[in-house]
Design a protein around this motif. Structure first.
Motif, PDB file in Angstrom:
ATOM      1  N   SER A  58      47.155  51.529  67.093  1.00  0.00           N
ATOM      2  CA  SER A  58      47.799  52.310  67.983  1.00  0.00           C
ATOM      3  C   SER A  58      47.803  53.810  67.835  1.00  0.00           C
ATOM      4  CB  SER A  58      49.151  51.650  68.285  1.00  0.00           C
ATOM      5  OG  SER A  58      49.958  52.130  69.490  1.00  0.00           O
ATOM      6  N   LYS A  59      48.314  54.239  66.720  1.00  0.00           N
ATOM      7  CA  LYS A  59      48.116  55.850  66.367  1.00  0.00           C
ATOM      8  C   LYS A  59      47.049  56.460  66.512  1.00  0.00           C
ATOM      9  CE  LYS A  59      49.419  58.865  62.616  1.00  0.00           C
ATOM     10  NZ  LYS A  59      50.083  58.885  61.254  1.00  0.00           N
ATOM     11  N   ASN A  60      45.735  55.368  66.386  1.00  0.00           N
ATOM     12  CA  ASN A  60      44.356  56.122  66.565  1.00  0.00           C
ATOM     13  C   ASN A  60      43.798  55.825  67.857  1.00  0.00           C
ATOM     14  OD1 ASN A  60      43.316  57.440  63.841  1.00  0.00           O
ATOM     15  ND2 ASN A  60      44.784  55.827  63.453  1.00  0.00           N
ATOM     16  N   SER A  61      44.970  55.261  68.806  1.00  0.00           N
ATOM     17  CA  SER A  61      44.398  54.860  70.325  1.00  0.00           C
ATOM     18  C   SER A  61      43.143  53.725  70.245  1.00  0.00           C
ATOM     19  CB  SER A  61      43.836  56.204  70.893  1.00  0.00           C
ATOM     20  OG  SER A  61      44.756  57.246  71.047  1.00  0.00           O
ATOM     21  N   ILE A  62      43.321  52.778  69.456  1.00  0.00           N
ATOM     22  CA  ILE A  62      42.710  51.631  69.421  1.00  0.00           C
ATOM     23  C   ILE A  62      43.543  50.350  69.943  1.00  0.00           C
ATOM     24  CG2 ILE A  62      41.335  50.056  68.172  1.00  0.00           C
ATOM     25  CD1 ILE A  62      40.773  52.299  66.142  1.00  0.00           C
ATOM     26  N   HIS A  63      42.886  49.596  70.940  1.00  0.00           N
ATOM     27  CA  HIS A  63      43.444  48.602  71.440  1.00  0.00           C
ATOM     28  C   HIS A  63      43.048  47.430  70.828  1.00  0.00           C
ATOM     29  CE1 HIS A  63      46.175  50.929  74.395  1.00  0.00           C
ATOM     30  NE2 HIS A  63      45.279  51.657  74.285  1.00  0.00           N
ATOM     31  N   ILE A  64      44.103  46.117  71.065  1.00  0.00           N
ATOM     32  CA  ILE A  64      43.576  45.019  70.147  1.00  0.00           C
ATOM     33  C   ILE A  64      43.584  43.862  71.435  1.00  0.00           C
ATOM     34  CG2 ILE A  64      44.761  43.344  68.740  1.00  0.00           C
ATOM     35  CD1 ILE A  64      46.648  45.727  67.734  1.00  0.00           C
ATOM     36  N   LEU A  65      42.355  43.155  70.875  1.00  0.00           N
ATOM     37  CA  LEU A  65      42.042  41.755  71.463  1.00  0.00           C
ATOM     38  C   LEU A  65      41.955  40.653  70.562  1.00  0.00           C
ATOM     39  CD1 LEU A  65      40.893  40.394  74.034  1.00  0.00           C
ATOM     40  CD2 LEU A  65      38.552  41.260  73.549  1.00  0.00           C
ATOM     41  N   GLU A  66      42.615  39.583  70.784  1.00  0.00           N
ATOM     42  CA  GLU A  66      42.832  38.795  69.603  1.00  0.00           C
ATOM     43  C   GLU A  66      42.461  37.292  70.207  1.00  0.00           C
ATOM     44  OE1 GLU A  66      46.473  40.884  67.194  1.00  0.00           O
ATOM     45  OE2 GLU A  66      46.746  39.395  68.621  1.00  0.00           O
ATOM     46  N   GLY A  67      42.213  36.408  68.938  1.00  0.00           N
ATOM     47  CA  GLY A  67      41.838  34.801  69.593  1.00  0.00           C
ATOM     48  C   GLY A  67      40.657  34.646  70.409  1.00  0.00           C
ATOM     49  N   LEU A  68      39.744  35.422  70.003  1.00  0.00           N
ATOM     50  CA  LEU A  68      38.282  35.090  70.665  1.00  0.00           C
ATOM     51  C   LEU A  68      37.410  33.891  70.166  1.00  0.00           C
ATOM     52  CD1 LEU A  68      37.089  39.035  70.599  1.00  0.00           C
ATOM     53  CD2 LEU A  68      37.696  37.621  72.876  1.00  0.00           C
ATOM     54  N   VAL A  69      36.695  33.398  70.860  1.00  0.00           N
ATOM     55  CA  VAL A  69      35.754  32.258  70.077  1.00  0.00           C
ATOM     56  C   VAL A  69      34.435  32.620  70.213  1.00  0.00           C
ATOM     57  CG1 VAL A  69      35.155  29.889  70.505  1.00  0.00           C
ATOM     58  CG2 VAL A  69      37.283  30.668  71.574  1.00  0.00           C
ATOM     59  N   LEU A  70      34.005  32.930  68.821  1.00  0.00           N
ATOM     60  CA  LEU A  70      32.529  33.662  68.635  1.00  0.00           C
ATOM     61  C   LEU A  70      31.998  33.001  67.828  1.00  0.00           C
ATOM     62  CD1 LEU A  70      34.498  37.185  67.986  1.00  0.00           C
ATOM     63  CD2 LEU A  70      33.400  36.490  70.143  1.00  0.00           C
ATOM     64  N   ASP A  71      32.056  31.717  67.938  1.00  0.00           N
ATOM     65  CA  ASP A  71      31.256  30.767  66.652  1.00  0.00           C
ATOM     66  C   ASP A  71      29.763  30.640  67.166  1.00  0.00           C
ATOM     67  OD1 ASP A  71      33.952  29.803  67.784  1.00  0.00           O
ATOM     68  OD2 ASP A  71      33.546  28.199  66.074  1.00  0.00           O
ATOM     69  N   GLU A  72      29.340  31.026  68.206  1.00  0.00           N
ATOM     70  CA  GLU A  72      27.896  30.877  68.819  1.00  0.00           C
ATOM     71  C   GLU A  72      27.432  32.357  68.682  1.00  0.00           C
ATOM     72  OE1 GLU A  72      26.359  28.193  68.080  1.00  0.00           O
ATOM     73  OE2 GLU A  72      28.354  26.939  67.727  1.00  0.00           O
ATOM     74  N   ILE A  73      28.271  33.422  68.778  1.00  0.00           N
ATOM     75  CA  ILE A  73      27.850  34.741  69.385  1.00  0.00           C
ATOM     76  C   ILE A  73      27.002  35.472  68.018  1.00  0.00           C
ATOM     77  CG2 ILE A  73      28.632  36.844  70.253  1.00  0.00           C
ATOM     78  CD1 ILE A  73      28.835  34.664  72.160  1.00  0.00           C
ATOM     79  N   GLU A  74      25.731  35.757  68.402  1.00  0.00           N
ATOM     80  CA  GLU A  74      25.231  36.619  67.490  1.00  0.00           C
ATOM     81  C   GLU A  74      25.490  38.009  67.330  1.00  0.00           C
ATOM     82  OE1 GLU A  74      21.068  35.824  68.148  1.00  0.00           O
ATOM     83  OE2 GLU A  74      20.971  33.889  67.577  1.00  0.00           O
ATOM     84  N   GLU A  75      25.236  38.790  66.331  1.00  0.00           N
ATOM     85  CA  GLU A  75      25.498  40.166  66.146  1.00  0.00           C
ATOM     86  C   GLU A  75      24.443  40.887  67.258  1.00  0.00           C
ATOM     87  OE1 GLU A  75      26.479  41.845  62.034  1.00  0.00           O
ATOM     88  OE2 GLU A  75      24.818  41.219  61.925  1.00  0.00           O
ATOM     89  N   GLY A  76      25.159  41.837  67.934  1.00  0.00           N
ATOM     90  CA  GLY A  76      24.288  42.812  68.615  1.00  0.00           C
ATOM     91  C   GLY A  76      25.076  43.492  69.597  1.00  0.00           C
ATOM     92  N   ARG A  77      24.538  43.976  70.651  1.00  0.00           N
ATOM     93  CA  ARG A  77      24.912  44.625  72.183  1.00  0.00           C
ATOM     94  C   ARG A  77      25.163  43.648  73.052  1.00  0.00           C
ATOM     95  NH1 ARG A  77      25.235  50.022  72.135  1.00  0.00           N
ATOM     96  NH2 ARG A  77      25.464  49.993  70.060  1.00  0.00           N
ATOM     97  N   TYR A  78      26.267  43.965  73.770  1.00  0.00           N
ATOM     98  CA  TYR A  78      26.713  42.951  74.738  1.00  0.00           C
ATOM     99  C   TYR A  78      27.428  43.812  75.792  1.00  0.00           C
ATOM    100  CZ  TYR A  78      25.863  39.052  71.595  1.00  0.00           C
ATOM    101  OH  TYR A  78      25.183  38.038  70.825  1.00  0.00           O
ATOM    102  N   GLU A  79      27.552  43.144  76.949  1.00  0.00           N
ATOM    103  CA  GLU A  79      28.666  43.761  77.977  1.00  0.00           C
ATOM    104  C   GLU A  79      29.941  42.784  77.713  1.00  0.00           C
ATOM    105  OE1 GLU A  79      27.155  44.785  82.155  1.00  0.00           O
ATOM    106  OE2 GLU A  79      25.470  43.533  81.288  1.00  0.00           O
ATOM    107  N   LEU A  80      31.222  43.394  77.895  1.00  0.00           N
ATOM    108  CA  LEU A  80      32.214  42.526  77.595  1.00  0.00           C
ATOM    109  C   LEU A  80      33.156  42.899  78.925  1.00  0.00           C
ATOM    110  CD1 LEU A  80      34.598  41.216  75.887  1.00  0.00           C
ATOM    111  CD2 LEU A  80      35.296  43.574  75.347  1.00  0.00           C
TER     112      LEU A  80
END
Length: 207
Positions: free
Chosen positions: A163-185
């Protein structure tokens, strides 16, 4: 065009929640037979159930609430990196990855394999990593874990340093089948005016 991939936990009775937090429940409180035209459901849940975002008010009484978050942070280009088998997420683990210029960074660890059971431990984010992430342009950090800190932490150093570095948090994602790379979120929080967090329907689409 590539299809959107759902990376959210299904919300269902008996799902894993933080120990001591509100269990998830859904019931039809006004059934068709009574109303004559519709079924109307009732939800009871924590704002940190399943796939969710943390607002700074979650860990800081002076922090901003969900309604004040910039929704543009939760929509746009994201980079997924894979860090299997790590015990922590720190500078050593992040340095080999290409994250320069990444606004939304999503980390797949595969550590929380059975989302129906709350984990006993997780690879936590080292507070020093927040500085490295910020220097590379990261504003949103997403993980397939229920927290960025150790589960028994009361000081929550990673939450505070992010938070001090202006970074927000998203938790509990399901990424089991997601490969590394560039996406739209897209992972928009609900407009909860007094909210310390919010469940989201998180989706990715390959660039």
């Amino acid at each position: 065009m590539n299809k959107w991939i759902d990376i959210s936990q299904p919300l269902s009775k008996g799902m894993a929640v933080w120990p001591g937090d509100t269990p998830f429940s859904y019931e039809v409180s006004w059934p068709y037979e009574e109303s004559g035209s519709v079924n109307v459901g009732k939800l009871e849940m924590s704002t940190h159930t399943g796939t969710h975002i943390d607002a700074p008010f979650h860990f800081d009484n002076e922090g901003i609430k969900v309604i004040d978050l910039d929704i543009n942070l939760y929509i746009g280009e994201a980079e997924v990196i894979y860090l299997p088998g790590v015990s922590k997420i720190g500078i050593e683990e992040l340095t080999p990855k290409s994250i320069k210029g990444v606004t939304r960074l999503i980390i797949r660890t595969d550590h929380w394999k059975d989302k129906r059971v709350f984990p006993e431990s997780i690879p936590y984010v080292e507070p020093e990593a927040a500085v490295l992430l910020a220097e590379n342009g990261v504003r949103l950090l997403g993980l397939d874990l229920p927290s960025v800190d150790q589960l028994d932490s009361k000081e929550l150093p990673a939450h505070h340093m992010l938070s001090k570095n202006s970074i927000h948090i998203l938790e509990g994602l399901v990424l089991d089948e997601i490969e590394e790379g560039r996406y739209e979120l897209a992972a928009l929080p609900l407009p909860i005016t007094e909210g310390d967090g919010s469940p989201v329907r998180a989706v990715l689409r390959k660039k």
